[in-house]
Design an enzyme around this catalytic site. Structure first.
Site, mmCIF file in Angstrom:
data_model
loop_
_atom_site.group_PDB
_atom_site.id
_atom_site.type_symbol
_atom_site.label_atom_id
_atom_site.label_comp_id
_atom_site.label_asym_id
_atom_site.label_seq_id
_atom_site.Cartn_x
_atom_site.Cartn_y
_atom_site.Cartn_z
ATOM 1 C CG HIS A 53 -1.886 -1.149 1.198
ATOM 2 N ND1 HIS A 53 -2.154 -1.923 2.294
ATOM 3 C CD2 HIS A 53 -2.631 -1.640 0.175
ATOM 4 C CE1 HIS A 53 -3.041 -2.860 1.952
ATOM 5 N NE2 HIS A 53 -3.349 -2.709 0.676
ATOM 6 C CD GLU A 56 -0.601 0.455 4.468
ATOM 7 O OE1 GLU A 56 -1.846 0.368 4.476
ATOM 8 O OE2 GLU A 56 0.142 -0.546 4.531
ATOM 9 C CG HIS A 146 0.601 -3.794 5.295
ATOM 10 N ND1 HIS A 146 -0.133 -3.417 4.204
ATOM 11 C CD2 HIS A 146 1.230 -4.941 4.948
ATOM 12 C CE1 HIS A 146 0.035 -4.300 3.236
ATOM 13 N NE2 HIS A 146 0.859 -5.247 3.650
ATOM 14 C CD GLU A 209 -2.209 -3.680 8.888
ATOM 15 O OE1 GLU A 209 -1.875 -2.480 8.964
ATOM 16 O OE2 GLU A 209 -2.715 -4.183 7.869
HETATM 17 ZN ZN LIG Z 1 -1.508 -1.900 4.184
#
Ligand SMILES: [Zn+2]
Length: 327
Positions: A53, A56, A146, A209
């Protein structure tokens, strides 16, 4: 000295595609694909990816720092390492993605999407990972870094791909050392990058995350110090830093909320934090022919998003399970 992130943001390549010093050799394999191999042997082959992504940013910056330290010789490298910056065009645009979310495309699922730069990139990344692990007898790992968009009651967590065999003890030790608050075990295959490397490459893999993202240069990397320290130790084969936090909590997905109708309604406010607790009987979502109420005494919501496309997941309901569920 190579600055992988600066080159990638500028859309440039290093002057030479490969290089070597007394301890290691490196190779630029294509945009955002950089391999470094120690010359004196290794016991782990490790893929670390970030920027699947594009917005990020913090994990991209910390990964770039790790590469800089290794190339400068200030950090020893004890593993064969492939660094992946996942989606350079989206990174340059400061966006999550340009056309479609790459982290739903892996395991060949890109073929089900409208062709775009991202479907081509997902395919290229699968090929790069396959080539990296081909014939590799060292222990295989993949960490996909992420940051989340929304707030989270448990800010730092790992998502473990669905797999039939126990999760790697070495990987769990890293996650403990990285001060993660929780891990979540998937109960079904998915299109994430980490699922691909678990299922098709037999790598111990995890999606991490790590907190909230800000634009390049505005990240407080201190907030990411624990994961940074743990990854550095892991790739140097140094002892992992001891965990000082309470034990990591373990959850598993009890139910995926799939949006099957445009009339899908999710009865949570748009800013509901990840890992918000919901009690049994709470009406959660509704669509023609289907009503979902919280089934267990307590369930925790993860990634609620009623705006997803039809057929995709609008959220996951979790239950907490004992740690030995992982083995
Ligand atoms: Zn992500």
């Amino acid at each position: 000295m190579i600055d992988l992130l600066a080159l990638t943001l500028a859309g440039e390549e290093p002057a030479s595609p490969c290089g070597e010093n007394a301890k290691l050799r490196w190779q630029w394999l294509g945009e955002g694909l950089f391999e470094i191999c120690p010359l004196h042997g290794y016991q782990r082959a490790v893929v670390i990816s970030a920027g699947i992504h594009g917005n990020e940013t913090a994990p991209i910056e910390l990964l770039n720092q790790c590469v800089g330290e290794i190339l400068a010789g200030t950090r020893p490298l004890a593993v064969r390492l492939l660094v992946v910056l996942g989606n350079p065009p989206a990174m340059r645009a400061g966006k999550r993605y340009l056309t479609s979310d790459m982290n739903r495309m892996f395991g060949g699922r890109y073929a089900q999407f409208e062709p775009s730069g991202e479907t081509a990139r997902a395919q290229q990344l699968e090929q790069a990972i396959s080539a990296f692990f081909a014939g590799e007898s060292a222990a295989r790992f993949h960490f996909d870094l992420h940051t989340a968009i929304r707030e989270s009651c448990l800010p730092r967590f790992g998502l473990l791909p669905f797999q039939q065999c126990p999760y790697s003890a070495e990987m769990l030790a890293l996650l403990d050392a990285a001060a993660l608050d929780a891990v979540v075990i998937h109960q079904a295959p998915g299109g994430t990058f980490s699922h691909f490397s678990s299922e098709q490459m037999q790598a111990a893999s995890c999606t991490l995350e790590l907190g909230k993202a800000r634009p390049f240069g505005s990240n407080d990397l201190q907030q990411f110090a624990d994961i940074h320290q743990a990854l550095r130790a892991f790739i140097s084969a140094a002892p992992l830093p001891p965990r000082t936090q309470r034990p990591m909590r373990v959850f598993r997905v009890a139910q995926s909320l799939i949006k099957r109708s445009e009339a899908f309604k999710l009865y949570l406010s748009n800013d509901t934090a990840n890992f918000t607790e919901l009690v049994q009987g709470t009406l959660l979502c509704e669509q023609p022919g289907e009503v979902y109420r919280v089934q267990h005494d307590t369930e925790w919501i993860l990634f609620p998003n009623p705006a997803v496309a039809l057929g995709l997941r609008a959220g996951m309901m979790l239950i907490e399970v004992p740690r030995n569920t992982l083995f």
